[in-house]
Write a protein that holds these residues in place. Structure first.
Motif, mmCIF file in Angstrom:
data_model
loop_
_atom_site.group_PDB
_atom_site.id
_atom_site.type_symbol
_atom_site.label_atom_id
_atom_site.label_comp_id
_atom_site.label_asym_id
_atom_site.label_seq_id
_atom_site.Cartn_x
_atom_site.Cartn_y
_atom_site.Cartn_z
ATOM 1 N N ILE A 162 0.883 -1.297 -0.025
ATOM 2 C CA ILE A 162 0.166 -0.016 0.081
ATOM 3 C C ILE A 162 0.886 1.232 -0.067
ATOM 4 O O ILE A 162 1.761 1.392 0.920
ATOM 5 C CB ILE A 162 -0.898 -0.229 1.394
ATOM 6 C CG1 ILE A 162 -1.818 -1.181 1.156
ATOM 7 C CG2 ILE A 162 -1.764 1.335 1.472
ATOM 8 C CD1 ILE A 162 -2.978 -1.116 2.302
ATOM 9 N N PHE A 163 0.525 2.237 -1.029
ATOM 10 C CA PHE A 163 1.192 3.295 -1.032
ATOM 11 C C PHE A 163 0.392 4.666 -1.010
ATOM 12 O O PHE A 163 -0.604 4.357 -1.570
ATOM 13 C CB PHE A 163 2.006 3.363 -2.424
ATOM 14 C CG PHE A 163 3.484 2.437 -2.445
ATOM 15 C CD1 PHE A 163 4.340 2.562 -2.041
ATOM 16 C CD2 PHE A 163 2.836 0.999 -2.896
ATOM 17 C CE1 PHE A 163 5.313 1.764 -1.823
ATOM 18 C CE2 PHE A 163 3.972 0.087 -2.797
ATOM 19 C CZ PHE A 163 5.209 0.338 -2.536
ATOM 20 N N TYR A 201 -15.543 18.035 -5.502
ATOM 21 C CA TYR A 201 -14.626 18.961 -5.736
ATOM 22 C C TYR A 201 -13.243 18.475 -4.938
ATOM 23 O O TYR A 201 -12.084 18.955 -5.614
ATOM 24 C CB TYR A 201 -14.959 20.338 -5.214
ATOM 25 C CG TYR A 201 -15.076 20.594 -3.851
ATOM 26 C CD1 TYR A 201 -13.854 21.033 -2.919
ATOM 27 C CD2 TYR A 201 -16.124 20.378 -3.123
ATOM 28 C CE1 TYR A 201 -13.956 21.024 -1.796
ATOM 29 C CE2 TYR A 201 -16.244 20.565 -1.724
ATOM 30 C CZ TYR A 201 -15.293 21.016 -0.836
ATOM 31 O OH TYR A 201 -15.275 21.289 0.270
ATOM 32 N N ASN A 202 -13.120 17.810 -3.852
ATOM 33 C CA ASN A 202 -11.845 17.513 -3.369
ATOM 34 C C ASN A 202 -11.565 16.099 -2.935
ATOM 35 O O ASN A 202 -10.914 15.857 -2.196
ATOM 36 C CB ASN A 202 -11.862 18.185 -1.787
ATOM 37 C CG ASN A 202 -12.885 17.735 -0.810
ATOM 38 O OD1 ASN A 202 -13.625 17.141 -1.145
ATOM 39 N ND2 ASN A 202 -12.492 18.138 0.386
ATOM 40 N N GLN A 203 -12.280 15.071 -3.688
ATOM 41 C CA GLN A 203 -12.308 13.678 -3.563
ATOM 42 C C GLN A 203 -12.124 13.084 -5.046
ATOM 43 O O GLN A 203 -12.699 12.170 -5.273
ATOM 44 C CB GLN A 203 -13.885 13.167 -3.274
ATOM 45 C CG GLN A 203 -13.977 13.678 -1.481
ATOM 46 C CD GLN A 203 -12.765 13.221 -0.608
ATOM 47 O OE1 GLN A 203 -11.987 12.444 -0.870
ATOM 48 N NE2 GLN A 203 -13.034 13.765 0.514
ATOM 49 N N GLN A 204 -11.334 13.641 -5.830
ATOM 50 C CA GLN A 204 -10.942 13.318 -7.170
ATOM 51 C C GLN A 204 -9.731 12.208 -7.230
ATOM 52 O O GLN A 204 -10.000 11.557 -8.247
ATOM 53 C CB GLN A 204 -10.368 14.608 -7.853
ATOM 54 C CG GLN A 204 -11.605 15.591 -8.134
ATOM 55 C CD GLN A 204 -12.326 14.958 -9.290
ATOM 56 O OE1 GLN A 204 -12.278 14.679 -10.379
ATOM 57 N NE2 GLN A 204 -13.775 15.057 -9.015
ATOM 58 N N PHE A 205 -9.387 11.981 -5.972
ATOM 59 C CA PHE A 205 -8.251 11.020 -6.103
ATOM 60 C C PHE A 205 -8.400 10.151 -4.757
ATOM 61 O O PHE A 205 -8.710 10.921 -3.852
ATOM 62 C CB PHE A 205 -6.845 11.542 -6.152
ATOM 63 C CG PHE A 205 -6.697 12.559 -7.276
ATOM 64 C CD1 PHE A 205 -6.444 11.898 -8.670
ATOM 65 C CD2 PHE A 205 -6.874 13.619 -7.417
ATOM 66 C CE1 PHE A 205 -6.402 12.394 -9.685
ATOM 67 C CE2 PHE A 205 -6.520 14.431 -8.463
ATOM 68 C CZ PHE A 205 -6.383 13.744 -9.569
ATOM 69 N N TYR A 228 -3.167 -0.002 -3.709
ATOM 70 C CA TYR A 228 -2.374 -1.234 -3.847
ATOM 71 C C TYR A 228 -1.514 -1.068 -4.706
ATOM 72 O O TYR A 228 -1.881 -1.079 -6.097
ATOM 73 C CB TYR A 228 -3.406 -2.373 -3.716
ATOM 74 C CG TYR A 228 -3.968 -2.646 -2.477
ATOM 75 C CD1 TYR A 228 -3.344 -3.450 -1.553
ATOM 76 C CD2 TYR A 228 -5.299 -1.908 -2.177
ATOM 77 C CE1 TYR A 228 -3.849 -4.074 -0.528
ATOM 78 C CE2 TYR A 228 -5.714 -2.357 -0.750
ATOM 79 C CZ TYR A 228 -5.148 -3.393 -0.013
ATOM 80 O OH TYR A 228 -5.543 -3.570 1.294
ATOM 81 N N SER A 229 -0.175 -1.540 -4.867
ATOM 82 C CA SER A 229 0.659 -1.291 -5.950
ATOM 83 C C SER A 229 0.272 -2.441 -7.076
ATOM 84 O O SER A 229 -0.207 -3.489 -6.804
ATOM 85 C CB SER A 229 2.178 -2.146 -5.508
ATOM 86 O OG SER A 229 2.886 -1.991 -6.441
ATOM 87 N N SER A 230 0.638 -1.968 -8.179
ATOM 88 C CA SER A 230 0.239 -2.656 -9.525
ATOM 89 C C SER A 230 1.224 -4.056 -9.409
ATOM 90 O O SER A 230 0.717 -5.080 -10.068
ATOM 91 C CB SER A 230 0.454 -2.106 -10.742
ATOM 92 O OG SER A 230 1.936 -1.634 -10.758
ATOM 93 N N ASN A 250 -1.006 3.041 -10.495
ATOM 94 C CA ASN A 250 -0.052 3.202 -9.217
ATOM 95 C C ASN A 250 -0.261 4.786 -8.784
ATOM 96 O O ASN A 250 0.633 5.531 -8.626
ATOM 97 C CB ASN A 250 1.259 3.222 -9.651
ATOM 98 C CG ASN A 250 1.592 1.441 -9.574
ATOM 99 O OD1 ASN A 250 1.170 0.910 -8.706
ATOM 100 N ND2 ASN A 250 2.241 1.058 -10.594
ATOM 101 N N ASP A 251 -1.728 5.408 -8.406
ATOM 102 C CA ASP A 251 -1.767 6.785 -8.264
ATOM 103 C C ASP A 251 -3.106 6.824 -7.648
ATOM 104 O O ASP A 251 -3.978 5.624 -7.364
ATOM 105 C CB ASP A 251 -1.710 7.554 -9.430
ATOM 106 C CG ASP A 251 -2.585 7.157 -10.525
ATOM 107 O OD1 ASP A 251 -3.497 6.608 -10.466
ATOM 108 O OD2 ASP A 251 -2.024 7.615 -11.752
#
Length: 515
Positions: free
Chosen positions: A80-81, A327-331, A336-338, A365-366
């Motif tokens: 997890i990153f 507006y603030n939950q786009q990412f 979990y790493s690919s 990975n983002d």
């Protein structure tokens, strides 16, 4: 866990909170009995119900302190990153993933970079001992006799309290290793930490005689999964025996045989089953109180339950449109790493409905990565910052099935066909190809099936520890050396406050020796 109480019962619970807190503050020191119990408290079945409700609530207090489920059972395996767009406090995920626990402690303490996480509290075991003492006192009072309580009710409450006591010990063993073990309600003698294998064996001996006392189901469907049942005890016994099979290998076969028998008993009950895997059905499972649940801490905004904003494990892996506001939950906060995702779900690999229902951008990975497994139960408008309204699942039926399959596989070729049949119950529900094979490949496949099925449920790290796969970089991105493993680098640092009222306590050597 929520039990509806009248105003009178609520008052009783408030009183109970007061004496339990006082009684356990000086753990393992002499306290007047009336301060520990309130001699006039246990006068009716309603008083016992109030006490049971408080015991469940006490345990959940530890899960609700921060991102406990994610930190102790998932992030330390190294997959997890934090997403590139996440703020500085999320860098604690890197410390967890590299087993840099001293930095986790420093950074999550007041004034630290990641103080919102408060992960240092995980090392404080006092609340677990409050739960244990509450259970011990209740069992003692039940044995003395409580007015208006029938013999069957007395036995059932004793079994329920025994389950919660043993769950507390098992939880602590996986966190800290050796623990102080006691079952007397007013224990005054200071004891040192007991070998964890011995503690687990004592818990097994306590649980096995009361297993059949507990009902499979309750008349009130709202208590399904949210209250201990026979299935709960079976699941805990299976987990404890699989843990000890690793740390007490001389009698591993005995443990495996017992786990296989328990799994067969659970399947034969007909009380639990896997729901067909559709978005609608999975939303019910993740919400809680279904036949898939063996034990959970049921939470709902409809009861006014308040969760720590950091506590839900799934919050880290959701973004809009599964989390609001837009507006603030786009990412997503984390992913979990690919590397890990490609191992359990190879790109262009076989069909598996879990990939469709539980993920979005599963190899990203983002912050585009989404674990939709916990995304369905969002009750919020577009402007509210709200987490999905899910249960905190502790034991689930699929978990027990896969433990049974693992135990059967470890019993050798004569039991492999049984192992495969049980494994394929989980595979069939996922509409994935049925497994055929055997030997070491079968054992490895069952482990990977647990990774696929139980991702995000706080189990993976403990599976790595108890199977010793934590030693092999094939299975984890944060492997340990055998020296680190033997010195228990897998434990959580025990807070120094454990020594305050017990001079015999020795802290976890790996974390106090400079490694």
């Amino acid at each position: 866990m929520k039990i509806k109480l009248s105003l009178g019962k609520i008052a009783v619970v408030i009183c109970l909170c007061a004496f339990v807190t006082v009684g356990c503050k000086k753990f393992l020191t002499v306290e007047p009995i009336d301060r520990l119990t309130g001699n006039n408290f246990y006068q009716s079945k309603e008083d016992v119900e109030a006490n049971i409700a408080r015991i469940y609530s006490q345990f959940f207090e530890k899960l609700n302190e921060s991102w406990v489920m994610g930190a102790i059972g998932e992030a330390r395996s190294g997959e997890i990153f934090p997403s590139p767009t996440s703020s500085g406090d999320r860098m604690i995920l890197r410390d967890l993933g590299t087993n840099n626990m001293n930095m986790v402690y420093i950074n999550s303490s007041p004034g630290g970079r990641s103080s919102g996480y408060q992960m240092y509290k995980v090392g404080i075991w006092d609340t677990y001992y409050k739960v244990i003492q509450s259970c011990n006192i209740l069992i003692s009072k039940l044995e003395e006799g409580i007015p208006g309580l029938s013999a069957p009710d007395k036995d059932r409450y004793k079994a329920e309290a025994t389950f919660m006591r043993c769950l507390s010990y098992f939880w602590m063993v996986r966190l800290y290793g050796d623990v102080v073990y006691y079952t007397d309600p007013y224990f005054a003698q200071q004891l040192g930490r007991e070998d964890m294998v011995s503690v687990i064996d004592k818990c097994i001996a306590d649980l096995e005689p009361v297993k059949d006392i507990m009902p499979w189901t309750f008349g009130d469907a709202s208590q399904r999964g949210a209250r201990a049942s026979r299935g709960s005890i079976i699941a805990l016994l299976m987990h404890m025996k699989m843990w000890n099979a690793n740390f007490n290998p001389s009698i591993a076969t005995k443990y495996y045989e017992s786990v296989a028998a328990l799994g067969k008993e659970l399947r034969g009950s007909g009380a639990h089953y896997l729901y067909a895997l559709t978005p609608e059905n999975w939303a019910k499972v993740s919400k809680g109180r279904t036949e898939e649940s063996l034990f959970e801490f049921y939470r709902t905004i409809n009861y006014g339950d308040q969760n720590n904003a950091y506590a839900p494990l799934w919050d880290h892996f959701l973004r809009w449109p599964y989390k609001f506001p837009r507006y603030n939950q786009q990412f997503s906060i984390a992913y979990y790493s690919s590397v890990f995702m490609s191992r359990i779900y190879p790109l262009n690999g076989p069909a598996d409905k879990r990939k469709e229902i539980w993920y979005e951008d599963m190899y990203a990975n983002d912050g585009l990565f989404v674990l939709k497994k916990f995304a369905a139960n969002v009750f919020a408008s577009g402007n509210e910052d709200s987490n999905p309204d899910n249960t905190f699942m502790i034991f689930r039926y699929a978990d027990a099935l896969l433990l049974e399959a693992e135990a059967l596989a470890n019993l050798g070729s004569a039991r492999e066909a049984e192992a495969i049949n049980v494994l394929n119950i989980v595979r069939d529900r996922a509409e994935a190809p049925r497994y055929t094979g055997g030997g070491t490949e079968l054992k490895n496949f069952i482990f990977e099936e647990r990774c696929r099925e139980l991702i995000g449920e706080g189990i993976r790290y403990f599976d790595l520890i108890r199977t010793r796969r934590i030693l092999n970089p094939q299975w984890t991105m944060a492997p340990m050396t055998i020296d680190q493993y033997n010195r228990r680098a897998w434990t959580w640092p025990l807070d120094a406050s454990a020594k305050n009222f017990n001079a015999k306590i020795v802290l976890n050597e790996y974390w106090t020796s400079g490694n």
